[in-house]
Every structure is written in structure tokens, then in C-alpha cells.
Motif scaffolding. Structure first.
Motif, PDB file in Angstrom:
ATOM      1  N   CYS A   1      84.492   1.803  99.266  1.00  0.00           N
ATOM      2  CA  CYS A   1      84.074   0.645  99.753  1.00  0.00           C
ATOM      3  C   CYS A   1      84.513  -0.497  98.844  1.00  0.00           C
ATOM      4  N   ALA A   2      84.414  -1.791  99.390  1.00  0.00           N
ATOM      5  CA  ALA A   2      84.667  -2.823  98.240  1.00  0.00           C
ATOM      6  C   ALA A   2      83.683  -3.149  97.082  1.00  0.00           C
ATOM      7  N   GLU A   3      82.327  -2.924  97.530  1.00  0.00           N
ATOM      8  CA  GLU A   3      81.441  -3.018  96.472  1.00  0.00           C
ATOM      9  C   GLU A   3      81.240  -1.697  95.477  1.00  0.00           C
ATOM     10  N   CYS A   4      81.524  -0.505  95.812  1.00  0.00           N
ATOM     11  CA  CYS A   4      81.637   0.647  94.792  1.00  0.00           C
ATOM     12  C   CYS A   4      82.939   0.384  94.255  1.00  0.00           C
ATOM     13  N   ALA A   5      84.123   0.156  94.831  1.00  0.00           N
ATOM     14  CA  ALA A   5      85.112  -0.109  94.164  1.00  0.00           C
ATOM     15  C   ALA A   5      85.280  -1.108  92.718  1.00  0.00           C
ATOM     16  N   LEU A   6      84.299  -2.246  93.016  1.00  0.00           N
ATOM     17  CA  LEU A   6      84.448  -3.106  92.157  1.00  0.00           C
ATOM     18  C   LEU A   6      83.363  -2.550  90.855  1.00  0.00           C
ATOM     19  N   VAL A   7      82.366  -1.866  91.043  1.00  0.00           N
ATOM     20  CA  VAL A   7      81.568  -1.073  89.985  1.00  0.00           C
ATOM     21  C   VAL A   7      82.471  -0.054  89.257  1.00  0.00           C
ATOM     22  N   SER A   8      83.261   0.659  89.951  1.00  0.00           N
ATOM     23  CA  SER A   8      84.258   1.712  89.562  1.00  0.00           C
ATOM     24  C   SER A   8      85.223   0.805  88.544  1.00  0.00           C
ATOM     25  N   HIS A   9      85.839  -0.106  88.848  1.00  0.00           N
ATOM     26  CA  HIS A   9      86.618  -0.863  88.157  1.00  0.00           C
ATOM     27  C   HIS A   9      86.189  -1.307  86.854  1.00  0.00           C
ATOM     28  N   ARG A  10      84.769  -1.720  87.133  1.00  0.00           N
ATOM     29  CA  ARG A  10      84.074  -2.376  85.577  1.00  0.00           C
ATOM     30  C   ARG A  10      84.103  -0.998  84.784  1.00  0.00           C
ATOM     31  N   GLU A  11      83.591  -0.106  85.280  1.00  0.00           N
ATOM     32  CA  GLU A  11      83.494   1.195  84.540  1.00  0.00           C
ATOM     33  C   GLU A  11      84.749   1.678  83.829  1.00  0.00           C
ATOM     34  N   ALA A  12      85.733   1.561  84.217  1.00  0.00           N
ATOM     35  CA  ALA A  12      86.932   2.184  84.045  1.00  0.00           C
ATOM     36  C   ALA A  12      87.167   1.519  82.361  1.00  0.00           C
ATOM     37  N   GLU A  13      86.636   0.249  82.295  1.00  0.00           N
ATOM     38  CA  GLU A  13      86.986  -0.203  80.873  1.00  0.00           C
ATOM     39  C   GLU A  13      86.123   0.776  79.672  1.00  0.00           C
ATOM     40  N   PHE A  14      84.937   1.216  80.218  1.00  0.00           N
ATOM     41  CA  PHE A  14      84.133   2.035  79.286  1.00  0.00           C
ATOM     42  C   PHE A  14      85.049   3.427  78.935  1.00  0.00           C
ATOM     43  N   TYR A  15      85.776   4.059  80.166  1.00  0.00           N
ATOM     44  CA  TYR A  15      86.083   5.232  79.799  1.00  0.00           C
ATOM     45  C   TYR A  15      87.527   5.071  79.058  1.00  0.00           C
ATOM     46  N   ASP A  16      88.323   3.821  79.314  1.00  0.00           N
ATOM     47  CA  ASP A  16      89.380   3.604  78.810  1.00  0.00           C
ATOM     48  C   ASP A  16      89.362   3.120  77.232  1.00  0.00           C
ATOM     49  N   LYS A  17      88.306   2.544  76.837  1.00  0.00           N
ATOM     50  CA  LYS A  17      88.077   1.836  75.555  1.00  0.00           C
ATOM     51  C   LYS A  17      86.916   2.260  74.799  1.00  0.00           C
ATOM     52  N   GLN A  18      85.730   2.039  75.490  1.00  0.00           N
ATOM     53  CA  GLN A  18      84.451   2.392  74.574  1.00  0.00           C
ATOM     54  C   GLN A  18      84.125   3.827  74.446  1.00  0.00           C
ATOM     55  N   LEU A  19      84.653   4.668  75.383  1.00  0.00           N
ATOM     56  CA  LEU A  19      84.438   6.050  75.191  1.00  0.00           C
ATOM     57  C   LEU A  19      85.351   6.688  74.149  1.00  0.00           C
ATOM     58  N   LYS A  20      86.455   6.187  74.062  1.00  0.00           N
ATOM     59  CA  LYS A  20      87.593   6.616  72.848  1.00  0.00           C
ATOM     60  C   LYS A  20      86.689   6.178  71.469  1.00  0.00           C
ATOM     61  N   LEU A  21      86.252   4.837  71.478  1.00  0.00           N
ATOM     62  CA  LEU A  21      85.686   4.586  70.158  1.00  0.00           C
ATOM     63  C   LEU A  21      84.372   5.607  69.640  1.00  0.00           C
ATOM     64  N   LEU A  22      83.765   5.864  70.810  1.00  0.00           N
ATOM     65  CA  LEU A  22      82.577   6.833  70.586  1.00  0.00           C
ATOM     66  C   LEU A  22      83.179   8.131  69.827  1.00  0.00           C
ATOM     67  N   LEU A  23      84.108   8.674  70.712  1.00  0.00           N
ATOM     68  CA  LEU A  23      84.709   9.997  70.435  1.00  0.00           C
ATOM     69  C   LEU A  23      85.228   9.861  68.992  1.00  0.00           C
ATOM     70  N   SER A  24      85.905   8.791  68.679  1.00  0.00           N
ATOM     71  CA  SER A  24      86.591   8.726  67.322  1.00  0.00           C
ATOM     72  C   SER A  24      85.586   8.524  66.042  1.00  0.00           C
ATOM     73  N   GLY A  25      84.458   7.991  66.277  1.00  0.00           N
ATOM     74  CA  GLY A  25      83.298   7.911  65.242  1.00  0.00           C
ATOM     75  C   GLY A  25      83.522   6.537  64.505  1.00  0.00           C
ATOM     76  N   ALA A  26      82.518   6.535  63.393  1.00  0.00           N
ATOM     77  CA  ALA A  26      82.318   5.663  62.743  1.00  0.00           C
ATOM     78  C   ALA A  26      81.310   5.860  61.297  1.00  0.00           C
ATOM     79  N   THR A  27      81.385   5.243  60.475  1.00  0.00           N
ATOM     80  CA  THR A  27      80.664   5.441  59.157  1.00  0.00           C
ATOM     81  C   THR A  27      79.230   4.461  59.245  1.00  0.00           C
ATOM     82  N   PHE A  28      78.249   5.019  59.019  1.00  0.00           N
ATOM     83  CA  PHE A  28      76.871   4.449  58.904  1.00  0.00           C
ATOM     84  C   PHE A  28      75.997   4.797  57.938  1.00  0.00           C
ATOM     85  N   LEU A  29      74.879   4.162  57.610  1.00  0.00           N
ATOM     86  CA  LEU A  29      73.828   4.303  56.784  1.00  0.00           C
ATOM     87  C   LEU A  29      72.588   4.895  57.824  1.00  0.00           C
ATOM     88  N   VAL A  30      72.443   6.272  57.545  1.00  0.00           N
ATOM     89  CA  VAL A  30      71.425   6.738  58.438  1.00  0.00           C
ATOM     90  C   VAL A  30      70.104   7.230  57.921  1.00  0.00           C
TER      91      VAL A  30
END
Length: 252
Positions: free
Chosen positions: A96-125
Motif C-alpha cells: 500500500c502507499a503508506e507501507c511503500a513509503l516506509v520501505s523506500h526509506r529503509e532501502a537507503e539503510f540496506y544500500d548504504k548504511q548496512l554496507k558501512l557497518l559490514l566493512s567496519g571502522a577503527t575505534f578506541l574501545v
């Protein structure tokens, strides 16, 4: 971790549901914590009219179910086919239109943010009350269920055991707090990120298997091989967005 256990974590299978083909974990226990379960469809006999525009269904006006919310709509109100990766669908599915809008927004997480999380980064832990931080690379495991920290030692934090995430930032106008908190405690509301604040670190509270109480872990953005903190900052922002999806999944 043995290669056999790792293989079991990452194994997937293709299944067919009433909504379409899905590529799901072979073992349910190893599913992504960001995933959503398929909804129960509203029975046809309970929806004589479109649940959006109230059009009556008949021989010419067919009913369609949104694959994300399970509600019943006419073709006009449920015509979009959008990728729904949180439910592991192979192809775009009707929403439906409402759910499609949410799914479109989530696509950015899977296309961009998730790739960053999988590649990792350096931190002081910093673990618990320790005064000396360790330089480690933090990344999300390939099945998205663990935060892996590698340095002189190796640690794993199971994502589903994270109880609270606090974002540490700088750059707020005077008088505003330099932090954002996402917590899974009942009744708590996430605080959105705004302004020109820059992420500098993050604290995680989680329960470790076999341990009593809550353990705290602090990540402070570290420099990469080129002396830049850009990758660590981007990773923190990505984890900030992942936390929102995680708590949405818990509230489902």
C-alpha cells in the motif's frame, strides 16, 4: 568461531510464501535482528471494501493484500511493487502507499548504511570500567547478528542482547545535550538526530551470556591508516540508524 558454525550462521534457503519468494536463513535462530515477520493477511471475508478508500469490491474491482501490513486494498491503493528486504523477499512486492513509503526509506539503510557497518571502522574501545581503551576494528557480522571487535583480543556482542544505545556527538548549540539515546525499555521514545552535530562515539549497554547485570561498551571514533576519522564517524551514524530498525523490530 569454527568455520562450521560460521557456515551455519550464513546458510540460506529459498522458500515460497503466499506473498512471494523469500531468501531466508536456513536456521531461524540466525535470522537478521533487523528483519520483520510476514504479517497475517486480513481474511477476504472480513474486508468487503478497500481499507483505504472504502471502494466496494466486486467482480471488476479486485482486492489485493499489502505484503507489509497484511491489510486489504483495491488496485489503485495498493499498486506499487517495492523491495521489502526486511522480510527477505527476492523480488519487489505489492504494498500500500503508506507501507511503500516506509520501505523506500529503509532501502537507503540496506544500500548504504548496512554496507558501512559490514566493512567496519577503527575505534578506541573501552570495556566496562576500564580506564585504558583498546584500538579495535568494529564491524557487523555478515548475518547481521553480531558486532565483531578485533584488536589484540577479539570480542563479540550479540545485537539482540543490546539493551540501550547512546550516541555521543559534538557541535550542538550551547545548552543542548551532546547525546542521543535509543533504548528498548518500555515507554521510551527515540530522540532524533538534528542540527550540525557530528558523531564522536557511542556507548552500548548489553547483556553478556552467562553474566549478571548489564555490560557497558564505549566506542570512540579512531583514526584509520590515513589519519582520518571519517570512516568511523560514518559507521557511527549507520549504527544509529540500525538501532532504530532494531527497536522497531522488537516492537512489531
Amino acid at each position: 568461531m569454527s568455520s562450521e558454525v560460521a557456515a551455519r550462521r550464513d546458510a540460506k534457503k529459498l522458500v515460497r510464501s503466499p506473498s512471494g519468494l523469500r531468501m531466508v536463513p536456513e536456521h531461524r535462530a540466525f535470522g537478521s535482528p533487523f528483519g520483520l515477520e510476514e504479517p497475517q493477511w486480513v481474511p477476504d471475508k472480513e474486508c468487503p471494501r478497500c481499507m483505504q478508500c472504502d471502494t466496494k469490491f466486486d467482480f471488476l474491482t479486485r482486492k489485493h493484500h499489502c505484503r507489509r501490513c497484511g491489510k486489504c486494498f483495491c488496485d489503485k491503493c495498493c499498486s506499487q511493487k517495492v523491495a521489502l528486504r526486511r522480510m527477505c523477499f527476492v523480488d519487489p512486492v505489492r504494498q500500500c502507499a503508506e507501507c511503500a513509503l516506509v520501505s523506500h526509506r529503509e532501502a537507503e539503510f540496506y544500500d548504504k548504511q548496512l554496507k558501512l557497518l559490514l566493512s567496519g571502522a577503527t575505534f578506541l574501545v573501552t570495556f566496562g570500567n576500564s580506564e585504558k581503551p583498546d584500538t579495535m576494528v568494529c564491524r557487523l557480522s555478515s548475518n547481521q547478528r553480531y558486532l565483531l571487535l578485533d584488536g589484540d583480543s577479539r570480542h563479540e556482542v550479540e545485537v539482540t542482547r543490546i539493551a540501550a544505545v547512546q550516541m555521543l556527538t559534538e557541535g550542538f548549540p550551547p545548552g543542548e545535550k551532546d547525546m542521543h539515546t535509543y533504548t528498548s525499555l518500555p515507554g521510551s521514545q527515540p530522540v532524533s538526530e538534528g542540527g550540525n552535530a557530528r558523531a564522536t562515539g557511542m556507548t552500548l549497554q548489553y547483556t553478556a551470556p552467562g553474566a549478571e547485570g548489564v555490560t557497558q561498551l564505549k566506542l570512540t571514533a579512531g583514526e584509520d591508516a590515513n589519519g582520518s576519522r571519517r570512516q568511523a564517524t560514518a559507521w557511527l551514524v549507520a549504527m544509529h540508524k540500525a538501532a532504530k530498525l532494531l527497536y522497531e523490530s522488537r516492537d512489531q
